[in-house]
Design a protein around this motif. Structure first.
Motif, PDB file in Angstrom:
ATOM      1  N   GLY A 126      88.623  18.435  12.708  1.00 31.59           N
ATOM      2  CA  GLY A 126      88.284  19.284  11.576  1.00 31.59           C
ATOM      3  C   GLY A 126      87.501  18.483  10.554  1.00 31.59           C
ATOM      4  O   GLY A 126      87.440  17.255  10.626  1.00 31.59           O
ATOM      5  N   PRO A 147      87.578  23.771  12.584  1.00 37.21           N
ATOM      6  CA  PRO A 147      88.195  24.138  11.307  1.00 37.21           C
ATOM      7  C   PRO A 147      87.636  23.266  10.187  1.00 37.21           C
ATOM      8  O   PRO A 147      87.487  22.058  10.349  1.00 37.21           O
ATOM      9  CB  PRO A 147      89.681  23.865  11.551  1.00 37.21           C
ATOM     10  CG  PRO A 147      89.856  24.022  13.038  1.00 37.21           C
ATOM     11  CD  PRO A 147      88.588  23.478  13.629  1.00 37.21           C
ATOM     12  N   LEU A 311      93.775  21.998   6.449  1.00 36.18           N
ATOM     13  CA  LEU A 311      93.231  21.720   7.781  1.00 36.18           C
ATOM     14  C   LEU A 311      94.337  21.589   8.819  1.00 36.18           C
ATOM     15  O   LEU A 311      94.213  22.093   9.940  1.00 36.18           O
ATOM     16  CB  LEU A 311      92.403  20.431   7.761  1.00 36.18           C
ATOM     17  CG  LEU A 311      90.903  20.529   7.519  1.00 36.18           C
ATOM     18  CD1 LEU A 311      90.254  19.177   7.751  1.00 36.18           C
ATOM     19  CD2 LEU A 311      90.267  21.586   8.412  1.00 36.18           C
ATOM     20  N   LEU A 314      95.434  24.979   9.841  1.00 32.34           N
ATOM     21  CA  LEU A 314      94.437  25.631  10.691  1.00 32.34           C
ATOM     22  C   LEU A 314      94.395  25.013  12.085  1.00 32.34           C
ATOM     23  O   LEU A 314      94.198  25.713  13.092  1.00 32.34           O
ATOM     24  CB  LEU A 314      93.058  25.539  10.043  1.00 32.34           C
ATOM     25  CG  LEU A 314      92.890  26.245   8.688  1.00 32.34           C
ATOM     26  CD1 LEU A 314      91.508  25.963   8.104  1.00 32.34           C
ATOM     27  CD2 LEU A 314      93.111  27.750   8.836  1.00 32.34           C
ATOM     28  N   GLU A 318      95.825  28.544  15.789  1.00 35.09           N
ATOM     29  CA  GLU A 318      94.485  29.122  15.872  1.00 35.09           C
ATOM     30  C   GLU A 318      94.383  30.452  15.139  1.00 35.09           C
ATOM     31  O   GLU A 318      93.291  30.865  14.735  1.00 35.09           O
ATOM     32  CB  GLU A 318      94.091  29.318  17.340  1.00 35.09           C
ATOM     33  CG  GLU A 318      93.865  28.008  18.083  1.00 35.09           C
ATOM     34  CD  GLU A 318      93.378  28.237  19.505  1.00 35.09           C
ATOM     35  OE1 GLU A 318      93.261  29.420  19.894  1.00 35.09           O
ATOM     36  OE2 GLU A 318      93.118  27.252  20.209  1.00 35.09           O
ATOM     37  N   THR A 321      94.980  31.513   8.815  1.00 38.67           N
ATOM     38  CA  THR A 321      93.874  31.639   7.869  1.00 38.67           C
ATOM     39  C   THR A 321      94.277  30.929   6.567  1.00 38.67           C
ATOM     40  O   THR A 321      95.446  30.607   6.370  1.00 38.67           O
ATOM     41  CB  THR A 321      93.550  33.107   7.572  1.00 38.67           C
ATOM     42  OG1 THR A 321      94.713  33.750   7.038  1.00 38.67           O
ATOM     43  CG2 THR A 321      93.103  33.833   8.839  1.00 38.67           C
TER      44      THR A 321
END
Length: 352
Positions: A126, A147, A311, A314, A318, A321
């Motif tokens: 990410g 992400p 992060l 996320l 998956e 949000t």
């Protein structure tokens, strides 16, 4: 040479299976490990000084355990250390490694894209994109392949979560502190740069004054260079044009240094004659001044930590949000604010 502690040792000591240890240490959402067992396994791992083999885990999970921090020259600003520290400590809690690339401030679209690709080539899981001096940005399209989160600006496309400091709230709280002890002749020395901070802090100043029903005297406002010499020149201008402030709100702590010098030259005592408040809490300035400077702290550490925590969420799910955050700024009280000196003459000399 001491034998390296392995996952089997942790499982044996905790009295659980290898799979349970793996799920617990990786905070797997699908492992169905209850909170008590998960914490017991983590405590055993800490006691045995067990560290997972990241290469092996990465091959199993197709994850590098690395996140990228792409900065827009914030790594060379006075505040960057707090952002990086917050990010690093949060990354450590999640067993992640932080890789940093310091991008040029005025980089064009191709340069920004190349920086993102450089991190992707290192197989980061990410990316944190940190910027300064912008309200909104349009991130490189490549940033959407993993992400990602933003620090310091919002995403113009609305696709990435972001965290920015609430400059307006912080400034309003600074002025409210002055109003609360009786000040009404409150001057604001703003920076002359057109950046989110100057706009937000000016709005906050007006918010608090309007909220208290105190009209703003144009003679109590000035836009100057956001350095000590600007604070000095601006204070001299305020005093010479007859605004007669009992308190001065400086756009940042560097300007506050100049305010202190100008007031000293005019024999105005802080805080007996004029109260002063700054913004940023930029070490070591506030505690190096005498008296200590009351100021508003930007939440750099908290923003860095938020970015990594978001992060991690996320990356762990998956379907997860994240919402964008306007992070509050807190006031750090020191010794530069007092009630206004009602007997002080309006001629520019201190009362005896």
């Amino acid at each position: 040479m001491a034998r390296r502690v392995g996952i089997k040792d942790v499982a044996q000591e905790a009295g659980v299976s290898l799979t349970t240890v793996s799920h617990a240490l990786n905070d797997s959402l699908n492992g169905r490990v209850n909170a008590e067992t998960r914490e017991r396994i983590k405590e055993v791992a800490r006691r045995l000084n067990y560290h997972p083999n990241r290469l092996a885990r990465g091959l199993r999970t197709n994850s590098s355990g690395m996140i990228g921090l792409l900065t827009e020259e914030i790594a060379t600003t006075p505040h960057a250390g707090r952002i990086i520290l917050g990010a690093q400590e949060a990354a450590s809690r999640h067993n992640l490694t932080l890789a940093i690339i310091n991008a040029a401030l005025q980089a064009d679209a191709d340069e920004r894209r190349n920086d993102v690709v450089a991190l992707l080539d290192r197989h980061v899981d990410g990316i944190i994109y940190a910027t300064v001096y912008h309200d909104t940005v349009t991130p490189p399209q490549e940033l959407l392949s993993v992400p990602a989160v933003l620090i310091g600006a919002t995403d113009r496309t609305g696709k990435l979560p972001s965290v920015v400091p609430d400059e307006r709230q912080g400034a309003a709280d600074a002025v409210r502190d002055l109003l609360a002890v009786g000040h009404r002749r409150i001057a604001f020395l703003n920076g002359c740069e057109d950046v989110p901070a100057t706009r937000g802090r000016l709005l906050g100043y007006h918010d608090a004054m309007a909220e208290a029903g105190v009209p703003v005297d144009p003679r109590l406002q000035a836009e100057v260079e956001s350095e000590a010499r600007g604070g000095y020149a601006g204070t001299m201008r305020l005093l010479e044009q007859g605004g007669d402030p009992t308190a001065i709100f400086a756009y940042n702590d560097r300007m506050a240094m100049g305010v202190y010098r100008a007031l000293a030259e005019r024999r105005r005592r802080i805080p007996q004659d004029v109260s002063v408040i700054g913004f940023d809490d930029q070490a070591p300035i506030p505690e190096s001044l005498f008296p200590g400077l009351t100021t508003v702290a930007l939440p750099h550490y908290e923003m860095g930590a938020w970015a990594v925590e978001t992060l991690a969420t996320l990356l762990g799910d998956e379907a997860a949000t994240a919402d964008s955050v306007l992070m509050p700024c807190r006031t750090v009280q020191r010794e530069s604010i007092a009630k206004p000196h009602k007997t002080r003459a309006r001629t520019g000399t201190a009362a005896s």
